[in-house]
Design an enzyme around this catalytic site. Structure first.
Site, PDB file in Angstrom:
ATOM      1  N   ARG A 123       0.803  -1.363  -0.047  1.00 49.36           N
ATOM      2  CA  ARG A 123      -0.112   0.048   0.037  1.00 49.36           C
ATOM      3  C   ARG A 123       0.723   1.074  -0.050  1.00 49.36           C
ATOM      4  NH1 ARG A 123      -3.104  -3.077   3.522  1.00 49.36           N
ATOM      5  NH2 ARG A 123      -4.924  -4.163   2.460  1.00 49.36           N
ATOM      6  N   LYS A 145       4.466  11.836 -10.606  1.00 48.09           N
ATOM      7  CA  LYS A 145       3.461  10.953 -11.528  1.00 48.09           C
ATOM      8  C   LYS A 145       4.245   9.721 -11.831  1.00 48.09           C
ATOM      9  CE  LYS A 145       0.836  13.979 -14.371  1.00 48.09           C
ATOM     10  NZ  LYS A 145       0.429  14.396 -15.720  1.00 48.09           N
ATOM     11  N   GLU A 187      11.901  18.461 -23.697  1.00 49.28           N
ATOM     12  CA  GLU A 187      11.127  18.622 -22.484  1.00 49.28           C
ATOM     13  C   GLU A 187      11.469  20.287 -22.246  1.00 49.28           C
ATOM     14  OE1 GLU A 187       8.579  17.089 -21.678  1.00 49.28           O
ATOM     15  OE2 GLU A 187       8.844  14.934 -21.995  1.00 49.28           O
ATOM     16  N   LYS A 229       9.518  23.196 -13.428  1.00 51.20           N
ATOM     17  CA  LYS A 229       8.339  21.992 -13.128  1.00 51.20           C
ATOM     18  C   LYS A 229       8.194  22.146 -11.635  1.00 51.20           C
ATOM     19  CE  LYS A 229       7.249  17.279 -13.832  1.00 51.20           C
ATOM     20  NZ  LYS A 229       7.090  16.131 -14.538  1.00 51.20           N
ATOM     21  N   GLU A 239      -2.924  17.582 -10.498  1.00 51.34           N
ATOM     22  CA  GLU A 239      -3.139  18.107 -11.761  1.00 51.34           C
ATOM     23  C   GLU A 239      -4.729  18.397 -11.947  1.00 51.34           C
ATOM     24  OE1 GLU A 239      -1.017  16.324 -15.154  1.00 51.34           O
ATOM     25  OE2 GLU A 239      -3.104  16.518 -16.348  1.00 51.34           O
ATOM     26  N   ARG A 243      -1.225  22.688 -13.567  1.00 49.36           N
ATOM     27  CA  ARG A 243      -0.350  21.464 -14.026  1.00 49.36           C
ATOM     28  C   ARG A 243      -0.738  21.085 -15.588  1.00 49.36           C
ATOM     29  NH1 ARG A 243       1.890  16.665 -10.142  1.00 49.36           N
ATOM     30  NH2 ARG A 243       3.178  15.744 -11.941  1.00 49.36           N
ATOM     31  N   ASN A 247       1.484  19.595 -20.204  1.00 48.50           N
ATOM     32  CA  ASN A 247       1.078  18.527 -21.208  1.00 48.50           C
ATOM     33  C   ASN A 247       1.051  19.234 -22.725  1.00 48.50           C
ATOM     34  OD1 ASN A 247       0.239  16.402 -19.514  1.00 48.50           O
ATOM     35  ND2 ASN A 247      -1.778  17.410 -19.051  1.00 48.50           N
ATOM     36  N   HIS A 250       1.829  17.069 -25.488  1.00 45.71           N
ATOM     37  CA  HIS A 250       1.858  15.686 -25.046  1.00 45.71           C
ATOM     38  C   HIS A 250       0.599  14.945 -25.555  1.00 45.71           C
ATOM     39  CE1 HIS A 250       5.441  16.663 -22.999  1.00 45.71           C
ATOM     40  NE2 HIS A 250       5.288  15.279 -22.364  1.00 45.71           N
ATOM     41  N   HIS A 254       1.344  11.532 -27.311  1.00 43.52           N
ATOM     42  CA  HIS A 254       1.150  10.349 -26.798  1.00 43.52           C
ATOM     43  C   HIS A 254       0.302   9.617 -27.872  1.00 43.52           C
ATOM     44  CE1 HIS A 254       0.986  11.843 -22.331  1.00 43.52           C
ATOM     45  NE2 HIS A 254       2.264  11.267 -22.767  1.00 43.52           N
ATOM     46  N   HIS A 266      10.037   9.075 -26.679  1.00 43.91           N
ATOM     47  CA  HIS A 266       9.155   9.926 -26.176  1.00 43.91           C
ATOM     48  C   HIS A 266       9.617  11.580 -26.423  1.00 43.91           C
ATOM     49  CE1 HIS A 266       6.246  11.851 -23.026  1.00 43.91           C
ATOM     50  NE2 HIS A 266       7.345  12.599 -22.596  1.00 43.91           N
TER      51      HIS A 266
HETATM   52  N1  LIG Z   1       6.430  10.936 -14.905  1.00 43.75           N
HETATM   53  C1  LIG Z   1       6.457  11.976 -15.454  1.00 43.75           C
HETATM   54  O1  LIG Z   1       6.303  13.069 -15.181  1.00 43.75           O
HETATM   55  C2  LIG Z   1       6.996  11.942 -16.868  1.00 43.75           C
HETATM   56  C3  LIG Z   1       7.514  12.949 -17.407  1.00 43.75           C
HETATM   57  C4  LIG Z   1       8.132  12.944 -18.967  1.00 43.75           C
HETATM   58  C5  LIG Z   1       8.255  11.795 -19.387  1.00 43.75           C
HETATM   59  N2  LIG Z   1       7.823  10.520 -18.617  1.00 43.75           N
HETATM   60  C6  LIG Z   1       8.170   9.276 -19.068  1.00 43.75           C
HETATM   61  O2  LIG Z   1       9.601   9.015 -19.186  1.00 43.75           O
HETATM   62  C7  LIG Z   1       9.798   8.098 -20.296  1.00 43.75           C
HETATM   63  C8  LIG Z   1      11.083   8.478 -21.131  1.00 43.75           C
HETATM   64  O3  LIG Z   1      12.040   8.792 -20.341  1.00 43.75           O
HETATM   65  P1  LIG Z   1      13.677   8.302 -21.039  1.00 43.75           P
HETATM   66  O4  LIG Z   1      13.619   9.362 -22.176  1.00 43.75           O
HETATM   67  O5  LIG Z   1      14.499   8.774 -19.866  1.00 43.75           O
HETATM   68  O6  LIG Z   1      13.691   7.045 -21.453  1.00 43.75           O
HETATM   69  P2  LIG Z   1      14.294   5.671 -20.958  1.00 43.75           P
HETATM   70  O7  LIG Z   1      14.137   5.483 -19.470  1.00 43.75           O
HETATM   71  O8  LIG Z   1      13.865   4.487 -21.803  1.00 43.75           O
HETATM   72  O9  LIG Z   1      15.843   6.025 -21.185  1.00 43.75           O
HETATM   73  C9  LIG Z   1      16.308   6.006 -22.446  1.00 43.75           C
HETATM   74  C10 LIG Z   1      17.506   4.846 -22.547  1.00 43.75           C
HETATM   75  O10 LIG Z   1      18.711   5.462 -22.194  1.00 43.75           O
HETATM   76  C11 LIG Z   1      19.420   4.208 -21.248  1.00 43.75           C
HETATM   77  N3  LIG Z   1      20.380   5.044 -20.416  1.00 43.75           N
HETATM   78  C12 LIG Z   1      19.661   5.632 -18.988  1.00 43.75           C
HETATM   79  N4  LIG Z   1      20.593   6.251 -18.616  1.00 43.75           N
HETATM   80  C13 LIG Z   1      21.579   6.299 -19.269  1.00 43.75           C
HETATM   81  C14 LIG Z   1      22.999   6.779 -18.975  1.00 43.75           C
HETATM   82  N5  LIG Z   1      23.383   7.877 -18.092  1.00 43.75           N
HETATM   83  N6  LIG Z   1      23.841   6.275 -19.960  1.00 43.75           N
HETATM   84  C15 LIG Z   1      23.585   5.552 -21.046  1.00 43.75           C
HETATM   85  N7  LIG Z   1      22.432   5.108 -21.128  1.00 43.75           N
HETATM   86  C16 LIG Z   1      21.603   5.535 -20.341  1.00 43.75           C
HETATM   87  C17 LIG Z   1      18.152   3.704 -20.744  1.00 43.75           C
HETATM   88  O11 LIG Z   1      18.831   2.220 -20.319  1.00 43.75           O
HETATM   89  C18 LIG Z   1      17.420   3.325 -22.089  1.00 43.75           C
HETATM   90  O12 LIG Z   1      17.947   2.469 -22.942  1.00 43.75           O
HETATM   91  C19 LIG Z   1       8.578   7.719 -21.076  1.00 43.75           C
HETATM   92  O13 LIG Z   1       8.080   6.769 -20.507  1.00 43.75           O
HETATM   93  C20 LIG Z   1       7.588   9.118 -20.419  1.00 43.75           C
HETATM   94  O14 LIG Z   1       6.159   8.819 -20.311  1.00 43.75           O
HETATM   95  C21 LIG Z   1       7.482  10.648 -17.560  1.00 43.75           C
HETATM   96 ZN   LIG Z   2       6.915  14.422 -21.514  1.00 45.37          ZN
END
Ligand SMILES: NC(=O)c1ccc[n+]([C@@H]2O[C@H](COP(=O)([O-])OP(=O)(O)OC[C@H]3O[C@@H](n4cnc5c(N)ncnc54)[C@H](O)[C@@H]3O)[C@@H](O)[C@H]2O)c1
Ligand SMILES: [Zn+2]
Length: 369
Positions: A123, A145, A187, A229, A239, A243, A247, A250, A254, A266
């Site tokens: 939980r 989030k 971003e 942010k 949100e 907030r 988006n 986005h 999406h 992304h």
């Molecule tokens: N929660 C939120 O508010 C929020 C906001 C924006 C995006 N997101 C989410 O984030 C995700 C995208 O995140 P991302 O772009 O970080 O992708 P990711 O986590 O897939 O990382 C991208 C790649 O880089 C590799 N990697 C990570 N750190 C590394 C490093 N230091 N050196 C070498 N390789 C490395 C990872 O293994 C992966 O293959 C999406 O799912 C998106 O929806 C969430």
């Molecule tokens: Zn995003």
């Protein structure tokens, strides 16, 4: 640099975001102070596991903290219910109790899945974000989030769960592929459009050094994005209102991600989404005509795409937008800029705008218009 996120709904849940170089080595001390626990689950993906997990485990051990590692395969395709279930079962198997905490080491995928595991495990247990991609440092690790993707769309199953600490060590960006740096810049550009015209200009002036991985210019960019942010989410943790401006880009992004079966990054999808949604703002007379062209120029300079992939048809994208969680009453709503640096909306009128379908279609297909 330390940025504090003051949570108004729950003052005792406020947390620090620490940004700097070489922070992994002293992670144990910070974790012990901000997120005390009897045992820690270090959750990461297999790529980050081989690069940084050993260093993090050492740092925790030096501070006398007991930690075990749980890794899953890298990539958006693994931001799934299956990964959530497997990790949760593994934590149960290791008999981690309610006095445990999760440490999410990785990009946005790790942060979102590990955060959702922490939100639901027994939980809810506390968690620390240790973002290792530019995107995760300046965006996804902040705001609480957490989610996984499901066949109906992105992030549709999840929870709000605030971290107790975020530690962004810029040194780890040295191993990040250029393409992933670019995805993070998408971003950052978004933060400039929604809140800070001068920041947008900084990105226009420094894109080459940013894309080259120059930590001197990346550090202030991470700090400014985090401030923006943090300021937006602090006033609206779940949100209900403003907030929604985060988006921007986005709704289209999406839809592109979902129709590509998550093969597109992304950040790439966000870049296309920002250009498209700025066109919608112009067509509705909400933003001046140069807005989308200026965003498109910066996006291109940052090595990001600006038009939808050929495989993503206009009708498939429109259909996917109807599945997105921001739809209400069959109308697709967008968070739209009124200029670079300012979003349209206020507390009374709300922060999203309904756009007629023909306007959306034309923005997705500028050449046919
Ligand atoms: N929660 C939120 O508010 C929020 C906001 C924006 C995006 N997101 C989410 O984030 C995700 C995208 O995140 P991302 O772009 O970080 O992708 P990711 O986590 O897939 O990382 C991208 C790649 O880089 C590799 N990697 C990570 N750190 C590394 C490093 N230091 N050196 C070498 N390789 C490395 C990872 O293994 C992966 O293959 C999406 O799912 C998106 O929806 C969430
Ligand atoms: Zn995003």
């Amino acid at each position: 640099v330390t940025v504090r996120v003051p949570l108004l709904e729950q003052r005792d849940a406020s947390y620090d975001i620490v940004i700097g170089r070489g922070l992994l080595a002293e992670l144990g001390t910070r974790v012990r102070r901000a997120c005390p626990a009897r045992r820690y689950a270090l959750v990461t993906d297999d790529v980050v596991d081989s690069l940084y997990a050993g260093r993090v485990l050492d740092a925790l051990r030096v501070a006398d903290l007991a930690a075990e590692r749980f890794a899953f395969p890298a990539g958006e395709a693994h931001k799934s219910r299956e990964t959530w279930a497997r990790l949760s079962d593994a934590l149960l198997g290791a008999q981690l109790g309610r006095d445990s905490a999760v440490i999410a080491l990785g990009g946005g995928v790790v942060g979102d899945v590990a955060g959702f595991v922490a939100a639901t495990y027994l939980r809810g247990i506390p968690y620390v974000q240790v973002p290792t991609t530019l995107l995760a440092m300046l965006d996804s690790s902040i705001g609480g989030k957490t989610a996984v993707d499901v066949p109906s769309g992105k992030n549709l199953i999840g929870a709000f769960h605030q971290p107790c600490l975020v530690v962004a060590d810029l040194e780890v960006l040295r191993s990040l592929p250029r393409r992933e740096l670019a995805a993070g810049l998408a971003e950052a550009i978004k933060h400039g459009v929604i809140a800070d015209a001068a920041y947008f200009e900084t990105l226009e002036a420094t894109h080459a050094r940013l894309l080259g991985g120059d930590l001197e210019v990346l550090e202030p960019v991470v700090a400014r994005s985090v401030e923006i942010k943090a300021e937006v989410v602090a006033g609206d943790e779940r949100e209900g209102g403003r907030r929604a401006i985060l988006n921007f880009g986005h709704t289209v992004a999406h839809a592109i991600e979902a129709t590509s079966q998550y093969a597109i990054l992304h950040g790439d999808a966000v870049a296309i989404g920002m250009v498209t949604e700025a066109r919608i703002a112009e067509a509705l007379g909400l933003a001046p005509p140069e807005t989308s062209a200026r965003i498109a120029r910066l996006v291109t300079h940052c090595g990001l795409p600006r038009e939808r992939p050929l495989g993503a048809g206009v009708e498939a994208l429109v259909a996917a937008m109807y599945h997105d969680k921001k739809t209400r009453d069959g109308v697709v709503r967008f968070s739209l800029p009124r200029a670079i640096g300012a979003m349209r909306g206020d507390a009374r009128a709300g922060w999203t705008v309904a756009a007629p379908l023909d306007v959306v279609r034309a923005a997705l297909d500028p050449r046919s218009g």
